[in-house]
Motif scaffolding. Sequence first.
Motif, mmCIF file in Angstrom:
data_model
loop_
_atom_site.group_PDB
_atom_site.id
_atom_site.type_symbol
_atom_site.label_atom_id
_atom_site.label_comp_id
_atom_site.label_asym_id
_atom_site.label_seq_id
_atom_site.Cartn_x
_atom_site.Cartn_y
_atom_site.Cartn_z
ATOM 1 N N ARG A 198 -101.231 57.351 60.184
ATOM 2 C CA ARG A 198 -99.851 57.471 60.656
ATOM 3 C C ARG A 198 -98.877 58.003 59.621
ATOM 4 O O ARG A 198 -97.938 58.710 59.966
ATOM 5 C CB ARG A 198 -99.363 56.141 61.225
ATOM 6 C CG ARG A 198 -99.716 56.020 62.681
ATOM 7 C CD ARG A 198 -99.344 54.685 63.212
ATOM 8 N NE ARG A 198 -97.911 54.606 63.512
ATOM 9 C CZ ARG A 198 -97.338 53.536 64.027
ATOM 10 N NH1 ARG A 198 -98.057 52.467 64.285
ATOM 11 N NH2 ARG A 198 -96.059 53.522 64.284
ATOM 12 N N PRO A 199 -99.070 57.696 58.337
ATOM 13 C CA PRO A 199 -98.139 58.285 57.382
ATOM 14 C C PRO A 199 -98.269 59.806 57.309
ATOM 15 O O PRO A 199 -97.372 60.486 56.845
ATOM 16 C CB PRO A 199 -98.556 57.682 56.043
ATOM 17 C CG PRO A 199 -99.461 56.556 56.357
ATOM 18 C CD PRO A 199 -100.035 56.806 57.707
ATOM 19 N N THR B 280 -99.367 43.240 64.470
ATOM 20 C CA THR B 280 -100.713 43.031 64.967
ATOM 21 C C THR B 280 -101.061 41.554 64.955
ATOM 22 O O THR B 280 -100.809 40.854 63.981
ATOM 23 C CB THR B 280 -101.699 43.804 64.095
ATOM 24 O OG1 THR B 280 -101.190 45.113 63.935
ATOM 25 C CG2 THR B 280 -103.053 43.883 64.741
ATOM 26 N N TYR C 170 -104.243 38.924 65.572
ATOM 27 C CA TYR C 170 -105.695 38.896 65.656
ATOM 28 C C TYR C 170 -106.161 37.638 66.352
ATOM 29 O O TYR C 170 -105.798 36.538 65.974
ATOM 30 C CB TYR C 170 -106.301 38.961 64.254
ATOM 31 C CG TYR C 170 -106.025 40.279 63.601
ATOM 32 C CD1 TYR C 170 -106.846 41.371 63.859
ATOM 33 C CD2 TYR C 170 -104.912 40.452 62.802
ATOM 34 C CE1 TYR C 170 -106.569 42.600 63.305
ATOM 35 C CE2 TYR C 170 -104.628 41.675 62.240
ATOM 36 C CZ TYR C 170 -105.454 42.749 62.492
ATOM 37 O OH TYR C 170 -105.171 43.963 61.960
ATOM 38 N N VAL D 48 -104.818 48.654 57.211
ATOM 39 C CA VAL D 48 -104.491 48.658 58.644
ATOM 40 C C VAL D 48 -104.564 47.279 59.283
ATOM 41 O O VAL D 48 -103.989 47.064 60.338
ATOM 42 C CB VAL D 48 -105.425 49.583 59.466
ATOM 43 C CG1 VAL D 48 -105.101 51.037 59.211
ATOM 44 C CG2 VAL D 48 -106.872 49.306 59.181
ATOM 45 N N ASN E 224 -103.354 44.570 58.121
ATOM 46 C CA ASN E 224 -102.186 43.744 57.836
ATOM 47 C C ASN E 224 -101.218 43.781 59.012
ATOM 48 O O ASN E 224 -101.001 44.826 59.610
ATOM 49 C CB ASN E 224 -101.499 44.269 56.569
ATOM 50 C CG ASN E 224 -100.404 43.339 56.105
ATOM 51 O OD1 ASN E 224 -99.266 43.464 56.515
ATOM 52 N ND2 ASN E 224 -100.751 42.388 55.275
ATOM 53 N N TYR F 142 -98.546 46.404 59.008
ATOM 54 C CA TYR F 142 -98.996 47.769 58.693
ATOM 55 C C TYR F 142 -98.038 48.828 59.227
ATOM 56 O O TYR F 142 -97.757 49.817 58.570
ATOM 57 C CB TYR F 142 -100.411 48.015 59.219
ATOM 58 C CG TYR F 142 -100.926 49.396 58.882
ATOM 59 C CD1 TYR F 142 -101.252 49.725 57.568
ATOM 60 C CD2 TYR F 142 -101.064 50.370 59.851
ATOM 61 C CE1 TYR F 142 -101.703 50.996 57.242
ATOM 62 C CE2 TYR F 142 -101.523 51.640 59.533
ATOM 63 C CZ TYR F 142 -101.834 51.944 58.236
ATOM 64 O OH TYR F 142 -102.282 53.196 57.911
ATOM 65 N N PHE F 143 -97.521 48.594 60.427
ATOM 66 C CA PHE F 143 -96.586 49.591 60.959
ATOM 67 C C PHE F 143 -95.426 49.828 59.998
ATOM 68 O O PHE F 143 -95.007 50.954 59.762
ATOM 69 C CB PHE F 143 -96.034 49.199 62.339
ATOM 70 C CG PHE F 143 -94.808 50.004 62.658
ATOM 71 C CD1 PHE F 143 -94.917 51.361 62.919
ATOM 72 C CD2 PHE F 143 -93.540 49.440 62.591
ATOM 73 C CE1 PHE F 143 -93.801 52.139 63.132
ATOM 74 C CE2 PHE F 143 -92.415 50.215 62.795
ATOM 75 C CZ PHE F 143 -92.543 51.570 63.069
ATOM 76 N N VAL G 286 -96.433 52.000 57.099
ATOM 77 C CA VAL G 286 -96.473 53.395 57.532
ATOM 78 C C VAL G 286 -95.061 53.963 57.607
ATOM 79 O O VAL G 286 -94.760 55.033 57.090
ATOM 80 C CB VAL G 286 -97.126 53.493 58.928
ATOM 81 C CG1 VAL G 286 -96.906 54.874 59.517
ATOM 82 C CG2 VAL G 286 -98.597 53.146 58.857
#
Lengths: 325, 482
Positions: free
Chosen positions: A103-104, B65, B67, B235, B237, B240-241, B244
């Motif tokens: 995504r980056p 996220t 889990y 990813v 974590n 994560y978004f 990013v």
Amino acid sequence: MTFTSNRLLARYADCIYWLGRYIERAENLARILDVNLHYSRDSRGNQNWRSIVQLFADEEQFDAVYDVASYGNVVQFYVLDRDNPSSIATCVLAAKQIARTLRPLISTEMWTHINILNNTVSTWTAEDIKPSELSRICTIVKQECQTHTGITEGTFFRDQSWHFNLIGRMLEREDQTTRLLDMKYHLLLPPDQTVGSAVDISQWNALLRSVAGYHAFRREHPRGMSPEAVAGFLLFNTSFPSSFAICIEEIDENLGRLRSRYGLRAGTGAMELLDETRAALDSHTPQSVVAFGLHQFADYLQRQLISVNTEIRRDFCGALPTETM
Amino acid sequence: MNDGDDLLSTYQRGHHWCEMFGGDSAAADHTAAVRQRLGHLSLSDLIRRAEIAERELYNLGITFTVYSERDVIDRILPFDVIPRLLSPGDWGVIDHGSRQRVTAMNMFLQDVYHDGKILKDGVVPAELVLGNEYYREQMRGVAVPHGAYVNICGVDLVRDHRGRFMVLEDNARTPSGVSYVVENRHMMQRTFPDLMDEIGIRPVSNYGQKLLEAVSELAPEHVADPQVVLLSPGVFNSAYFEHVFLAREMGVPLVEGSDLFVEDDKVWMRTTAGPAPVHAIYRRLDDAFLDPEAFNPDSLLGVPGLFGAYAKGNVGLANAVGTGCADDKAVYAYMPRIIRYYLDEEPILDNVETHICGEPEGLAYTLGHLAELVVKPVGESGGYGIVIGPRATAEELAEVRAKIKADPSNFISQPMIDLSVCPTLIDGMIEPRHVDLRPFVVTGKDSWVLPGGLTRVALRRGSLIVNSSQGGGSKDTWVLEA
């Protein structure tokens, strides 16, 4: 362009390469399933679903789970089965997971589209793969994969990663083309049918349609359909997007760009292999390939592609040589 | 419902301070224009647009996220479309107050990891800091560029029934949530352009550039064009978004531990062209996982040797190692004194009144008013071990009383705060819900506060808990131009 913006993480190079491969793989698979449903019937109107399992050399894995190669089982295996590492659902999910990592790097539009595609595919159930529905969902997969390619073309920043993505896509496409060619010649034709029979013709026909090449073929060969003509078209034609000659040219060109424009010193092994493969291709004609043995030739091309994959991933991405496609 | 001011006419704020309507004695004049425009929307239009926004957040993958044993579930942080507005005056207090707090916090950390004057002077009990699990002995004597230990700080604020802002908690390690601030704004711009036009809202879109600037200031001085990277656990974590998002906004590579290595106390990243030097790292990885050679030896997420490179000044880290001993609940209680000690100023933003049970007065007050107070163990996070006096049973009170007596310094107590509310769309109705605010302070050579912040909203009726894990959502936060 500043010095730092030239850099690409080795891990990203690997991911973007695989994104290209998975999307291409999902598209090809959808095409093959769709074509098999429509065109590849024998004289009694039966379809040979086993041939698809053979095409991908998945017999062992398939037979371990399914008892017969019925329509339902084969389509389940290749569309929905998450335990099959090459099913459409798995490819799309893998593409989504890779896209998430990337995504980056990739455009927001690329990510959003893959995310939505995966959301769509993940809702499919046995109902969606009934014979009446299969063509519809194959069309969705094909169109969405093509949309991805279009979005990539229009929005993806063209630095190193662009070239790795193209190399991945082209290698996968080549892998599928040679596989199809090999399967047709080696497996499809039942022993009691002769080359040029009605069944034979319908299978070549299906083969061309699996790579979206039927109409293109007809432009070059308005009449008739010989094994030499079809094989020659798929291997040597320099205008057809899935031909071996075009794809190998593109891989070579993108590798060259990586080296010339970005000063990457790696990739010599892959370039040598490509030169070697091209020389082999140049030394043949459609007639000589068929005379030499289409299977042997396709097999040779396949092995070369596997080596190119290994070289690229080891050289640029730090992958260990034991990792396979 | 389709006419004029009907949309908000049935809204009842109760006795709380309301971010849209103000308090009993003070009307919120700064929201008048927005209230009027909201009034002109129909409820069905509001609901429809809220649905569009929700779907878009999901499609854009603006998710955290979760889990479970079997699945990886991407959830969006529920987004409420009715914005929270802050007047220029209120923002001035928050802006100055947060910067003052971070300045004092950095001076405190500089002191603690060098001379320890504040501890010697007995302003903060030494054992509270030196015995803290987030105190890092390895940081003693390590020079940190500009004395900026806490480069990114999230200051959690609440507002009481009189409209006064107070600090509830400091987040000086790896605070998250800023991506929602920016994405919520983008979402509002797409779905409610008519609500925002010419209102004069201060932009939040330059956060990434401000952050990059601050992190670049941590690179070794001799490097002209420093390579900055964002180090993520990967990813899996839940944030994560956000990693990013920030990497993209900053225009820097998002790396994982395995992408980096250390040689001769210098940090390198693995690229397609071979190793490339790295000069400053915005790390979203806790201290413990940063370097298995210096900290938790079992960590596979970090980079062996990273701390050595850092201690030698060859790479900058944001935030610095060891900031956790400044945002701890017990140290929090001393923040007003820390501010006075270093800056010789009164705190602009008050703490929530806090009684330190480790001190005789605080202990006596706490034990005397147990049924009215919220008691918090200082060493716990995530709300564990908190006893809310007014809602506790007699047995629970007796139990916590015994615990406090046994180990007073492990507890603090605070009055129960009546958090302010904001009109919120709940099941097709507009109802008051409690909110807090997390502004983000970015510090390199200087400090800067993003004009906005994360407004979290407790979506359950009456709930004061805004955490996303407990049914919290978020709102766009509009700081109005002066």
